[in-house]
Enzyme design. Structure first.
Site, PDB file in Angstrom:
ATOM      1  N   GLU A  66      16.089  17.779  25.899  1.00 30.75           N
ATOM      2  CA  GLU A  66      15.601  17.190  24.664  1.00 30.75           C
ATOM      3  C   GLU A  66      16.751  16.608  23.843  1.00 30.75           C
ATOM      4  OE1 GLU A  66      13.634  15.578  23.093  1.00 30.75           O
ATOM      5  OE2 GLU A  66      12.095  16.893  22.239  1.00 30.75           O
ATOM      6  N   HIS A 108       6.594  20.093  27.898  1.00 28.56           N
ATOM      7  CA  HIS A 108       6.481  21.542  28.060  1.00 28.56           C
ATOM      8  C   HIS A 108       5.428  22.137  27.116  1.00 28.56           C
ATOM      9  CE1 HIS A 108       8.459  22.292  24.196  1.00 28.56           C
ATOM     10  NE2 HIS A 108       9.278  21.295  24.516  1.00 28.56           N
TER      11      HIS A 108
END
Length: 209
Positions: free
Chosen positions: A91, A18
């Site tokens: 994550e 990202h």
């Protein structure tokens, strides 16, 4: 009599991290329990990279459901493909260390880091509610193994997170040795090939713009 050679099935996997968030900018820990959006720079990073990225050749697109990955995926896809979200792509959860400054933690808990300043498994003694790298590798590789099983001849794009990508690559290509691979940059692209008896890194941590 000649028989046609059976075509080797090849799954191509592209992983994109990202764009930048405010926590990235401040060099603070940002794990799976923190749902930060992209900042202005992160949106610009994703838009610039997406200009030089052809989404048309991808059969499937997956992303972490966290805002920073979701928005990055949307920018890359341009509404041309459906995006499938999977919790296993979140994550790594850094527990008590999330949102804290890396430099402060490194000074206070040097045994929780490698000599290069990256978080090591030893961090769990100071942040016991966090995940281990083995935990992350298990859930993320389970996701990829499912892709290989279901889509052995497809081109798949996955938008997710830096530590997760590095851990996945170490799992498949270095017997879990994280020291071989550098930390992944924001909006960097990594590409891999998975065949029945072959795995190949085609590109790692490449920033396009």
């Amino acid at each position: 009599m000649l028989f046609a050679k059976e075509r080797i099935k090849t799954m191509k996997l592209t992983l994109i991290r990202h764009g930048q968030t405010d926590l990235n900018k401040e060099n603070r820990i940002q794990g799976g329990g923190i749902d930060q959006p992209l900042n202005e720079t992160g949106i610009m990073q994703a838009q610039q990279a997406a200009k030089n990225f052809d989404i048309s050749g991808y059969d499937l697109v997956y992303a972490s459901p966290l805002k920073r990955a979701r928005k990055t995926a949307e920018i890359f896809v341009h509404d041309e493909k459906p995006i499938h979200f999977d919790e296993r792509l979140k994550e790594m959860d850094f527990g008590e260390w999330d949102t804290l400054r890396v430099i402060d933690l490194y000074k206070k808990y040097p045994k929780g880091f490698t000599s290069d300043g990256y978080i090591a498994n030893g961090y769990l003694r100071y942040a016991p509610s966090g995940e281990s790298f083995e935990d992350v590798a298990q859930r993320a590789s389970e996701f990829v193994d499912e892709l290989i099983d279901k889509y052995p001849d497809k081109n798949v794009l996955v938008v997710c997170h830096g530590t997760l990508i590095k851990t996945l690559v170490a799992h498949y290509f270095a017997n879990g040795n994280l020291d071989i691979f550098r930390q992944v940059e924001n909006c960097a692209i990594s590409k891999f090939v998975f065949e029945e008896n072959r795995r190949q890194v085609q590109m790692y941590n490449h920033v396009i713009g």
